[in-house]
Design an enzyme around this catalytic site. Structure first.
Site, PDB file in Angstrom:
ATOM      1  N   ASP A  15      -5.365  63.033 -42.081  1.00 29.19           N
ATOM      2  CA  ASP A  15      -4.809  61.993 -41.219  1.00 29.19           C
ATOM      3  C   ASP A  15      -3.961  61.026 -42.042  1.00 29.19           C
ATOM      4  O   ASP A  15      -4.072  60.965 -43.266  1.00 29.19           O
ATOM      5  CB  ASP A  15      -5.925  61.229 -40.511  1.00 29.19           C
ATOM      6  CG  ASP A  15      -6.669  62.099 -39.508  1.00 29.19           C
ATOM      7  OD1 ASP A  15      -6.039  63.019 -38.964  1.00 29.19           O
ATOM      8  OD2 ASP A  15      -7.871  61.849 -39.287  1.00 29.19           O
ATOM      9  N   HIS A  17      -0.824  67.643 -42.114  1.00 28.98           N
ATOM     10  CA  HIS A  17      -1.337  66.704 -41.118  1.00 28.98           C
ATOM     11  C   HIS A  17      -2.374  67.357 -40.204  1.00 28.98           C
ATOM     12  O   HIS A  17      -3.051  66.663 -39.431  1.00 28.98           O
ATOM     13  CB  HIS A  17      -0.180  66.172 -40.270  1.00 28.98           C
ATOM     14  CG  HIS A  17      -0.374  64.756 -39.818  1.00 28.98           C
ATOM     15  ND1 HIS A  17      -1.600  64.130 -39.798  1.00 28.98           N
ATOM     16  CD2 HIS A  17       0.500  63.826 -39.368  1.00 28.98           C
ATOM     17  CE1 HIS A  17      -1.467  62.896 -39.357  1.00 28.98           C
ATOM     18  NE2 HIS A  17      -0.201  62.688 -39.072  1.00 28.98           N
TER      19      HIS A  17
END
Length: 523
Positions: free
Chosen positions: A498, A494
């Site tokens: 995204d 992450h």
């Protein structure tokens, strides 16, 4: 007459809340039980209903302020003559008036309903865990009558005023709804005040009442067996492995609270650590037979490397997994239609891995960050795909890499997978063949896995987990049909990928597999 708006009981171990929202402003007319404001704690959201009908005269605690249990939130100017609203638990003037009634008039007071308080946002029901009082008991204003349990917190229900608990409507173990009635009380000569003024009529009952209401058993002495301990305390005692007589209750009537258990456990640990070693009971040695049945084997270097790299991935990456499912009908139909011709021409069987590899390459072009890696403070985007194909071997999981797979045909991919898989099972893979991958596919479905969350193969930023194909009923064009479905899992870093990119990647893989023609047309 003015009625105070106060912070209700917030639940066990919750002592303060923040005023989140006022639904009314000074001067607004409010009805009984109409929501006035909303409080937020670290566990739940609590709505505060109006204790009386009238006009909101002022707000004492503004939005954003922190308030404790029973703190003053605001005031309501009641309209009209005194009505049922005067029996609300937070109306101090009402409490005083009704408490004085027996002394002035000497007759039984009116019936007061004990209601289920607001349980918090999205909580509509609770279970009656414990009644601390029984029918006929005298109670004081705000004395705890019972405890409710929800799926989030425990809520204690106080007496709305002094009097006598005349009838319990919901027993322990029963389910109640928010706003429902729990019991009935009567105010007047049967209340707590009469317990101290009727000694000539019932001296035995007076002595018992005093003992039940005010005596807390001192440390080291016996405790009453008819006092129900807090459910959280019972759970804590069971987890700590200590008995009830090892804990000194500090609650009303000697009731054991959760913090009492914590103190007892801490004291026991301190005593055991400070006692001489000779005074401590010796533990029974493990039977020799257990050692004879154990086998200690040194981890192979490969297993040590796997363990280290997997743990490094968890410690370094901000790893997250997103899921989707794919209908394998079209891929299976296409494979069955051409598998004989494919094998005859290319000398290798066509499997599902080539379809998934092609679909991933297609999706990586649209979402390039899944095919990138972090190098210090830089993001390195790869304009090629070196696909890692995880393979299980007797020695452990290895990930051989197929280089420039994005430029290969279905046949070339299948040949490379077969060749790498055979070398992996024979233990002939070199380190160079397992390095340099930019993305990985792991197929747990060959072992029967229905769903899992794969761990990243660092420094890669994405790994796709395939799973078992299982027939499930699906709605297709308004009809329920049996379809061969597979769950897909994409674990990603992450820090670089995204949520939007991860979901888009999985959707593109799903679309390509459910309609393989999109791969040919680059859609």
């Amino acid at each position: 007459m003015t009625t105070e708006i106060r912070v209700p009981t917030l639940g066990e171990s919750v002592t303060e809340a923040t005023v989140a929202t006022w639904f009314k402003k000074p001067g607004d007319t409010v009805a009984v039980d109409e929501m006035l404001c909303e409080l937020e704690t670290d566990k739940v959201t609590v709505e505060v209903p109006s204790p009386a009908a009238g006009t909101l005269s002022d707000i004492v605690a503004e939005e954003g302020e922190t308030v404790g249990v029973d703190a003053l939130l605001g005031n309501i100017s009641e309209s009209g003559s005194a009505g049922p609203e005067e029996t609300k638990p937070r109306d101090k003037e009402t409490k005083e008036t009704e408490a004085d009634a027996p002394a002035n008039g000497g007759s039984e007071g009116k019936t007061v309903e004990v209601m289920v308080p607001t349980l918090g946002e999205s909580v509509t029901e609770a279970t009656v865990a414990t009644w601390f009082k029984k029918e006929g008991d005298s109670v004081e204003a705000d004395e705890m009558l019972c405890e409710l349990e929800t799926d989030k917190v425990s809520v204690e229900v106080p007496a709305p005023q002094a009097g006598t608990l005349t009838k319990i409507l919901k027993g322990e173990g029963e389910t109640v709804e928010a706003g429902g009635q729990l019991a009935e009380m009567s105010s007047g000569s049967g209340g707590a005040a009469s317990s101290s003024s009727s000694s000539s009529d019932a001296p035995v009952q007076e002595e018992g009442a005093k003992g039940e209401a005010y005596d807390t058993p001192p440390a080291g002495q016996g405790t009453r067996t008819d006092v129900e301990d807090a459910p959280s305390a019972k759970k804590a005692m069971a987890e700590a492995g200590i008995s009830r007589d090892q804990v000194t209750g500090t609650g009303r009537d000697g009731r054991v609270m959760k913090e009492d258990v914590a103190k007892a456990v801490s004291a026991a640990q301190s005593a055991s650590s400070s006692a001489p070693a000779a005074s401590q009971p010796q533990r029974a040695p493990s039977p020799a037979a257990d050692a004879d049945r154990e086998e200690r084997v040194k981890m192979t270097r490969l297993r040590q490397t796997i363990a280290r790299r997997l743990k490094d991935a968890q410690n370094t990456a901000a790893m997250l997994t997103t899921y989707n499912e794919v209908d394998m009908t079209e891929v299976m139909a296409l494979r069955n239609q051409y598998k004989a011709e494919f094998e005859k021409k290319h000398g290798v069987r066509i499997g599902f891995m080539s379809f998934f590899t092609k679909a991933c390459c297609h999706a990586l072009k649209e979402v390039p960050e899944v095919n990138a890696e972090i190098d210090g403070t830089d993001v390195v985007y790869k304009n090629f795909v070196h696909m890692g194909i995880a393979a299980g071997t007797p020695q452990g999981l290895v990930v051989p890499v197929i280089r420039d797979v994005d430029s290969m045909s279905f046949a070339e991919i299948e040949k490379a997978i077969a060749e790498k898989g055979a070398r992996a099972r024979d233990g002939k893979l070199s380190m160079a063949e397992m390095q340099g991958g930019t993305f990985t596919i792991s197929n747990g479905g060959v072992y029967g896995s229905l769903m899992s969350s794969p761990i990243l193969n660092p420094p890669q930023s994405g790994i796709l987990g395939m799973h078992k194909i299982q027939d499930r009923p699906m709605v297709v064009d308004g009809e329920i049909k049996i379809r061969p479905m597979m769950y897909l899992a994409l674990s990603y870093d992450h820090r670089i990928v995204d949520g939007k990119g991860a979901v888009t990647f999985l959707v593109r893989v799903k679309e390509a597999l459910e309609d393989p023609r999109r791969l040919l047309m680059d859609l």
